[in-house]
Design a protein around this motif. Structure first.
Motif, PDB file in Angstrom:
ATOM      1  N   GLY A 175       3.638   1.408  -8.858  1.00 31.50           N
ATOM      2  CA  GLY A 175       3.390   2.801  -8.521  1.00 31.50           C
ATOM      3  C   GLY A 175       1.951   3.056  -8.123  1.00 31.50           C
ATOM      4  N   LEU A 176       1.158   2.000  -7.958  1.00 28.38           N
ATOM      5  CA  LEU A 176      -0.247   2.127  -7.576  1.00 28.38           C
ATOM      6  C   LEU A 176      -0.413   1.743  -6.106  1.00 28.38           C
ATOM      7  N   GLU A 177      -1.382   2.354  -5.457  1.00 34.30           N
ATOM      8  CA  GLU A 177      -1.606   2.102  -4.041  1.00 34.30           C
ATOM      9  C   GLU A 177      -2.413   0.839  -3.776  1.00 34.30           C
ATOM     10  N   SER A 178      -3.372   0.546  -4.640  1.00 35.42           N
ATOM     11  CA  SER A 178      -4.278  -0.568  -4.398  1.00 35.42           C
ATOM     12  C   SER A 178      -3.831  -1.793  -5.192  1.00 35.42           C
ATOM     13  N   VAL A 179      -3.514  -2.852  -4.485  1.00 32.87           N
ATOM     14  CA  VAL A 179      -3.063  -4.091  -5.117  1.00 32.87           C
ATOM     15  C   VAL A 179      -3.913  -5.249  -4.595  1.00 32.87           C
ATOM     16  N   THR A 180      -4.377  -6.071  -5.518  1.00 37.25           N
ATOM     17  CA  THR A 180      -5.125  -7.272  -5.156  1.00 37.25           C
ATOM     18  C   THR A 180      -4.302  -8.479  -5.573  1.00 37.25           C
TER      19      THR A 180
END
Length: 186
Positions: free
Chosen positions: A135-140
């Motif tokens: 549910g988060l926009e920023s993924v590394t």
């Protein structure tokens, strides 16, 4: 109480205090320095885990190493942790602090292990899956190559793991054959 649970509570407390005092970025830099130092110094890790070394001695060593290099909040945090005899959890606190910091910033770190380097299309697909699940926009994505997987991948996000490797499939198949449901007729 497990070290991981203790570390989670200390990390959350430190994160909340740093945010309240407006020193979150400084404390994050301190925790990065601490984690890097622990990764590079096996002796320091062993010292912090050693129950024979007195707590005040451990605090003196922490002050000698990090004194003047970390913020006042971090120094006081070291004092509190050593007063409560939880130095062995400090190693986990640094890691847990990073995880909680990332979540608070809306970032998610996922580790993916593959047999060969990821193709750009597959990397983007894994990014989409992790974003959808978290549910988060920023993924590394932290990529690791392990040829022993033979094929497929292992995806770790937080405390969850998805193992779709050929090695894992072969292990499951081997265990199924060990059960040997075949019964010969006599």
């Amino acid at each position: 109480m497990s070290e991981q649970r203790v570390a989670s509570r200390y990390a959350k407390s430190l994160l909340d205090l740093a945010q309240e005092r407006g020193t979150l970025e400084q404390v994050k830099a301190d925790m990065d320095l601490f984690r890097t130092t622990l990764e590079q110094s096996r002796d320091l890790r062993l010292l912090l885990r050693n129950p024979i070394v007195k707590h005040d001695k451990k605090l003196a060593i922490l002050r000698a190493i990090f004194g003047g290099k970390v913020s006042e909040v971090t120094e006081k945090f070291f004092v509190i942790v050593t007063q409560h005899n939880r130095e062995s959890a400090l190693e986990w606190v640094a890691t847990e602090f990073q995880s909680q910091y990332d979540v608070r910033r809306g970032m998610q770190v996922a580790q993916v292990t593959t047999a060969t380097p990821l193709a750009p299309a597959l990397r983007e697909e894994l990014n989409k899956v992790v974003r959808r699940q978290s549910g988060l926009e920023s993924v590394t994505l932290e990529e690791t190559v392990d040829e022993s997987l033979i094929g497929g991948f292992i995806l770790r996000v937080g405390d969850r793991q998805l193992d779709e490797s050929v090695r894992n499939s072969l292990r499951k198949l081997r265990n199924t054959f060990k059960e040997n449901p075949y019964q010969p007729h006599l």
